[in-house]
Write an enzyme that holds these catalytic residues in place. Structure first.
Site, PDB file in Angstrom:
ATOM      1  CB  CYS A   1     -12.748  -8.825  20.435  1.00  0.00           C
ATOM      2  SG  CYS A   1     -12.634 -10.432  19.639  1.00  0.00           S
TER       3      CYS A   1
ATOM      4  CG  HIS B   1     -17.453 -11.407  20.414  1.00  0.00           C
ATOM      5  ND1 HIS B   1     -17.716 -11.597  19.071  1.00  0.00           N
ATOM      6  CD2 HIS B   1     -16.090 -11.342  20.509  1.00  0.00           C
ATOM      7  CE1 HIS B   1     -16.575 -11.649  18.391  1.00  0.00           C
ATOM      8  NE2 HIS B   1     -15.578 -11.489  19.241  1.00  0.00           N
TER       9      HIS B   1
ATOM     10  CB  SER C   1      -0.896   0.010   1.244  1.00  0.00           C
ATOM     11  OG  SER C   1      -1.687  -1.145   1.294  1.00  0.00           O
TER      12      SER C   1
END
Lengths: 330, 330, 330, 330
Positions: A131, A223, A40
């Site tokens: 997470c 979640h 990139s």
């Protein structure tokens, strides 16, 4: 108030995009530098990136040129959404060169201190939790006062937790996968560290025993955690609900921009929390809890829900940076 | 061998269709009579029914005329897929008139005997378990020998468990609903009855304590059950796996047509069982178990999967009828 | 009848697995050789493969050792599920060495002959059509008699058409992607070749004009095709339905094992065909058509459905091999 | 500016909830009255409603008492999300009593005037288009200047278009349903009316011929429309893209609160628009277009996307009310 310039490492990836989206209207931080892989480098962000979030990429960031993922031109404060396979070395290079790296990667998450610092580093690496652990830990934090002993957990985790490209649709469409590689082992140590106490320069882990089963379900974000907790004290359900709703932390005291007014919200409806309805509460920074009821095996059962890429990743990292800024650490 | 004529009550509904699909090539039973609500009465089955299964409706059954849901012309053996709101009275009328009603409805499920019989009935009502309890109970049955004390359960249940129209897509697409009305209360009593012992004409319940959280996930067929069990005996994982794989029942001894060769199959792959891959094992009559590992809170954790409309409904009822036939009860 | 030994190239991949599943109980062909990439070479198939189909892998094939993907020990007849990135060279090597390669890859699909043969090859490469073109072509084949001029097509394609890992769940869960790279350009040339006539050793393409829009939808198996056709002749809907239902090909005449009794089936129900209900008709080898009605812009609109990994891939290749065997070409 | 009090008819339903969510922070309109069926009458809105939107119900509206769905205490301006089965009579009663009813129901949609008014009515009924027609009509409006003749359409419609409970998950999970009852017939007349001209007190329909196939896909919000148009004029693709992007209407001139800055946005990415990424552009009020390319059968193919419950329902109705207010009609 003058805006603080920040950089984003791993800017083209899933977590990097979430950082950029969340920072688009941030009152303090302004993204002025982007670092990504060689592929990139040198391109305008808009050309380097297949944007995959439901809000359009901010115009000003889209025009930035993507730089090499190395310290140098980057601002002092850098958010990192780098994959854990490369985060170790790159983040260390930035910290060594004096940057504050607010990282979502797991690499330095279990370092004994709250902020990773190797000898000779001029900067620091500050990490946020896994997470799914975060939803668990935030729901349990208010219960420490009742003598939290053990918790049995089954998670139903969203596919965005695996990043991009992540989970193949072949595997998860109309399916449940009762296994997430490496996930279950994080639950006990990370929860113990988060719920622990900072004493004499180190964190003393909370002694809670955590037994987890992690599953993947066809949900995009959020979640869900089904859990049952064992408590030392006899306590009624109303006290627990009050504890959930009254829980506050330093971000609430300081009224940080990304701090939800109420970190944990107990929902009275009998069929909540649900990812589709509750995951974006307060910008995705609130953990929703519901379905509290007695458990005949342990003591109390309930269900928690957290936004895995916001509360469990980019949003948590930004909140960390806000806290450091307000406390004068930056 | 002459075929035994059977009827299907609630023939146009979801469970009724599953009965008809499973009986299409049955070696003993042949569907010759269909009963349904007044709306369908007098119509050819093909015109009365919006068929919703992935195999076409059998040609011969499609041509049958749907009759009133009342005893009279029906064969002695009748499978019932009636909704519990109407099953009570209708099934009792059939049993009173001398029919053997093999029912999937919950109405008579917890009667103390294995076969419901009221004074004066010339027939019987025989029921099968709840569609999620069966996966749990079959996975636990082999563990009774180790002193099964308690089990903590979180289910991830398929939408077909709610019948048709059942769960609105608005509610479940890309979502998890952590609540199923009335479901969790069935787990302990039904499991205790199924795992119990038949003594002196009645069932003595097994003392296992069951704590359940029931959730709905966007899966078509197959209830996944994440569970952790407490055992009296110290036992290694290999002994448990051997117990799962070696478990056999009377249907296996008698080699009944719908009996799977191995009722419980332990899968070695670390990411199994999965509904998309394992639900149809042996025609949907096998319960798959996997992911056995120690649990730091109780003793052992594992995941089970059963086909809710076959092993947990129509297939279980047909197996009951086969057993009754072979044992000379019919 | 002695069984014919066959090999499978690309045996561990998605199409290779489908070949193995379909050949498990084939009356003529028996899989005795497996070829795959270096990573799998020398391993037992069960260890080399993450099996991803809803029926268990056949026991006998699971025990085979995976070989190098090069001619040598392979049987004369080889099915290829190789990815198009490597299929070109490997299949040519097999054909050069005298093998009949029945390939699902696109590499030789548009060669002018029905069977690719380069100078000096002792064998042949025989290909089947693209997985979405086949549903279109089979639905249009019966309409050639009415002067088929043009067709406008929108496809709703299943994720299995992209192989494994294929479409990320992040992209397709609860979403539609209105673009499939390289797909739309295949529709006109492949359809013209399939509907063409074999004359003087070459295929004369059918002149039908095809305009296609290809979209991806969250469906596991089954490409749905919404289309409208322009016909030279005035013809009523009943004649078209009769044409669909009466269409037969050489596989039906020869009663080949994989040949569906009726290649195209018109469904009278107003809301069919549907992937969930119709994709597995006759083992997935039938194309289902429905919803025929006049089109105010062209002439007739209708919807077709075909199983993309069976009728549009492995099943079509096996049918090709059966035809070659029965016609004495092998 | 003083706020205008408004009522919501059918307040507990899916469209009613969307009205309430969109009006929560409206600069002009404030919801002060709620009407619903007898079941909800007299209850607080929070108790009468199972809220099913991803943003929490506004606090102030949650406390309102639900009234009978009859004129009387209601404000002059009333938004109606009533089901078409009851909308006819109730809306007429309100219009007769002097209310301006801004309705999402189809009942009065094809009345010859822009505003339905029966003799003796003191008020009016103003309707918005069908939720899929609006995406089509907005994408076609900029093309009228090129001599729009005909359009061939296949829609991929979201499940929220069917309201609540709407489409059973049993039918749509992992599936496509190629039929929506009554939907296809609306495309030509509604499109012709919307694209028509207001002349001498009546609308002269646009002569475009529309041929539609409507399908349902497992998407929550956002109708995707694949279409091909026939144009009288020869015109290059750049002119079309410019026409899409430059299209403006009266709401843009007046800068109405709900008016998107650009009603139709052309997306350059080759795989857009997608419901998951583009449906909420500008609060869901923008129609996104992409994939413009020549069509060998007609002239140009492209794909459009509109938010069916916002741009195609509640948002369109609110925009209508804003226009009426600003133009002095209210």
């Amino acid at each position: 108030m003058a805006q603080i310039e920040v950089g984003v490492l791993g800017a083209t990836g899933a977590v990097g995009q979430q950082f950029i989206a969340l920072l688009a209207k941030h009152p303090w931080f302004k993204v002025t530098w982007l670092g990504a892989s060689q592929r990139s480098e040198g391109k305008a962000y808009r050309d380097a990136t297949a944007w995959r979030l439901p809000t359009p990429a901010p115009e000003d960031v889209s025009k930035l040129t993507v730089e090499q993922a190395a310290p140098g031109g980057a601002p002092k404060l850098v958010f990192s959404g780098l994959d854990s396979s490369v985060a170790g070395d790159i983040e260390a290079a930035f910290a060594g060169a004096g940057h504050f790296v607010i990282s979502n990667s797991k690499n330095h998450r279990m370092d004994p201190d709250t902020q990773a610092a190797a000898p000779g580093w001029k900067g620091r690496i500050v990490t946020n939790p896994n997470c799914s652990v975060i939803a668990l830990a935030m729901a349990l934090a208010p219960l420490r006062q009742f003598g939290l002993k053990a918790v049995m957990v089954t998670t139903l985790q969203a596919i965005s937790g695996a990043g991009y490209p992540g989970v193949p649709s072949w595997d998860i469409l109309g399916n449940v996968i009762p296994f997430i590689d490496g996930e279950e082992d994080k639950f006990q140590p990370e929860t113990q560290k988060i719920l622990g106490q900072f004493k004499a320069g180190a964190i003393e882990p909370h002694p809670v025993v955590v037994s987890a089963t992690a599953t993947r379900v066809p949900v995009h974000n959020g979640h869900t955690v089904s859990m049952s907790a064992k408590l030392d004290q006899k306590v009624g359900p109303d006290a627990l609900i009050e504890a959930f709703n009254n829980f506050r932390g330093r971000p609430q005291v300081l009224q940080l921009p990304s701090a939800p007014p109420q970190p944990v919200v107990y929902l009275q409806e009998r069929n909540r929390p649900q990812p589709a309805l509750d995951v974006n509460r307060d910008g995705g920074m609130t953990v929703s809890v519901g379905r509290l009821r007695p458990c005949p095996v342990l003591d109390y059962k309930f269900v928690a829900l957290g936004h895995n890429t916001i509360r469990g990743a980019a949003g948590a990292a930004i909140l960390n940076a806000e806290l450091m800024h307000q406390e004068g650490i930056l």
